[in-house]
Design an enzyme around this catalytic site. Structure first.
Site, mmCIF file in Angstrom:
data_model
loop_
_atom_site.group_PDB
_atom_site.id
_atom_site.type_symbol
_atom_site.label_atom_id
_atom_site.label_comp_id
_atom_site.label_asym_id
_atom_site.label_seq_id
_atom_site.Cartn_x
_atom_site.Cartn_y
_atom_site.Cartn_z
ATOM 1 N N ASP A 54 1.062 -0.859 -0.407
ATOM 2 C CA ASP A 54 -0.274 -0.442 0.183
ATOM 3 C C ASP A 54 0.900 1.044 0.136
ATOM 4 O O ASP A 54 1.959 1.195 0.860
ATOM 5 C CB ASP A 54 -0.748 -0.339 1.169
ATOM 6 C CG ASP A 54 -1.633 1.133 1.604
ATOM 7 O OD1 ASP A 54 -1.741 2.348 0.824
ATOM 8 O OD2 ASP A 54 -2.029 1.499 2.321
ATOM 9 N N GLU A 215 35.675 14.859 12.758
ATOM 10 C CA GLU A 215 35.658 16.239 12.582
ATOM 11 C C GLU A 215 36.037 17.307 13.460
ATOM 12 O O GLU A 215 35.622 17.057 14.025
ATOM 13 C CB GLU A 215 33.828 16.025 11.733
ATOM 14 C CG GLU A 215 34.318 16.408 10.190
ATOM 15 C CD GLU A 215 35.286 17.204 9.111
ATOM 16 O OE1 GLU A 215 35.477 18.005 9.824
ATOM 17 O OE2 GLU A 215 35.561 16.699 7.957
#
Length: 473
Positions: A54, A215
């Site tokens: 669906d 980072e």
């Protein structure tokens, strides 16, 4: 991408004694969806006929009165899921219409396939190589809520500089300072083992990793880089990458976000994306022009810069994306190109001048994007630049902060908000419609969904900082 066939997958299922097959696909905004069937339900016909589901509850997709859809498993994407205790084989699927049998136009993976085919049809090249550098944050705790009378978030990380004074019984220090997380060795980098585990599992499920590191930001900002690959293969890989990263973190009692800007006053997470176009085994971007680029590459850059505000509606598709795209945090806000200047939207890496390595890097994108749509939009802009010989202008090799106000004013900048990027896409999308890659319906549905579900939804809600600014007015 592997060259596994349907028969190979069925043989693998037998050999590995697979119990469950997990069928995955990408929804419109960019979150992977799935459902599972017992292994006994999959046979050779499943790959050609597909399995029904669906589609009415999938964001941005069918209405309830036309909700039936089919998934067609793609055998070359098959892998054994490393996280499930019940032996599970995963396959990425294409989405089809059960009545016509045609590929569904709003399936992001279909759009990426069409972009690759369109490149071939132009004669410009046969392969677009994409190399994304996705950054993300690993947090230890996240709480947020938004209702009629309150709105807040609390983010925490044992690495966070804000915890240097916390009584952690004992507090061992070694918390990276703001903007200084790139990249001291452990113990300051507390996530080395976690990232290594992510890399090992990525390789186990078929990804090729080149490097991983901490980072710039405090509080657990990380990057793992994959080797470049053809566009569709890389969009599939980026989806698998996010799945592995989030689940390794969760297993360790931590949580990962690909939100571009979860921390105030520190660097956000980008996804610098490298692009090169090849034809008959030759890199079409390699030449003797600026920074070792060909004229074709410079025209491609011209296309990217011209269409950047519209591209950003796909590559930087969240309201939060524009909290990252601000001056002062190494953010690429200037719509210019350079071999050195990291504040330029397009940079030409100079680590190597070989034909194999020659490429340019679009620095604006962030990892909240749907990779199928973002990479495709980039490629379409580059092709438009090449076809129309769009001149990218002069390179911006000076420090942007050294320019006079008059000089700086001549350098265009990225949109300041998601709303601005959507307006740009509304005004400039013909280049995306070529080859029926992005249809008008896809562009209009994207703009309508993003405006209503995100831009407008945010505009309606009071912001905590507004109370700090205005409560006593």
């Amino acid at each position: 991408m592997s060259d596994m066939t349907a028969k190979d997958v069925l043989d693998l299922m037998k050999k590995e004694d697979v119990k469950i097959v997990d069928l995955r696909f990408m929804d419109f905004p960019g979150m992977q969806q799935h459902f599972s069937v017992p292994a006994s339900e999959i046979d050779e016909d499943s790959f050609t006929d597909g399995l029904g589901f669906d589609g009415s509850s999938i964001r941005g997709w069918q209405t309830i009165n036309e909700s039936d859809m089919i998934v067609k498993p793609q055998p070359q994407t098959a892998f054994i899921d490393p996280f499930m205790s019940v032996k599970t084989l995963v396959m990425t699927c294409n989405i089809g219409d059960p009545i016509t049998g045609e590929d569904y136009t709003r399936d992001p993976r279909n759009i990426a396939r069409k972009a690759e085919n369109y490149l071939k049809s132009t004669g410009i090249g046969d392969t677009a190589f994409i190399g994304p550098e996705a950054e993300f944050f690993v947090f230890d705790d996240i709480r947020y809520d938004q209702n009629e009378h309150s709105g807040y978030y609390f983010v925490d990380s044992v690495e966070g500089k804000w915890n240097t004074g916390k009584d952690e019984q004992p507090n061992l220090g070694y918390k990276p300072r703001y903007k200084e997380g790139y990249f001291p060795v452990p113990p300051s980098d507390s996530l080395q083992d976690l990232r290594s585990e992510m890399v090992v599992l990525m390789e186990q499920v078929g990804l090729t990793v080149e490097a991983h590191h901490h980072e710039v930001a405090t509080g657990g900002q990380c990057e793992i880089d994959m080797r470049f690959a053809p566009l569709l293969e890389m969009a599939d890989a980026m989806t698998k990458y996010k799945y592995v990263v989030k689940n390794v973190a969760r297993k360790a009692g931590k949580t990962v976000t690909f939100m571009p800007k979860p921390l105030f006053m520190d660097n956000g997470s980008g996804m610098h994306t490298h692009l090169s176009i090849w034809k008959d085994g030759k890199n079409q971007f390699f030449g003797d022009g600026y920074a070792g680029l060909s004229q074709v590459a410079l025209y491609a850059i011209g296309g990217i810069l011209k269409h950047a505000p519209a591209i950003l509606a796909f590559t930087n598709p969240t309201t939060n994306s524009y909290k990252r795209l601000v001056p002062g945090y190494e953010a690429p806000v200037n719509l210019a190109y350079s071999s050195r200047n990291r504040s330029a939207a397009v940079r030409i890496p100079m680590y190597s001048n070989s034909e194999k390595a020659k490429r340019f890097e679009f620095r604006c994108p962030d990892p909240s994007s749907n990779p199928y749509l973002g990479f495709s939009a980039m490629l379409m802009a580059a092709i438009d630049g090449i076809q129309n010989k769009i001149d990218p202008g002069e390179a911006l090799d000076r420090n942007i902060y050294d320019l006079t106000p008059e000089e700086a004013a001549k350098v265009p900048t990225t949109p300041g908000s998601l709303r601005e990027a959507l307006d740009a896409l509304e005004a400039d999308h013909d280049f995306l419609l070529k080859g029926d890659v992005f249809t008008k319906d896809v562009v209009e549905t994207w703009i309508e969904y993003k405006r209503e579900a995100e831009a407008m939804a945010l505009d309606l809600r009071p912001h905590p900082y507004e109370f700090a600014l205005y409560y006593d007015i």
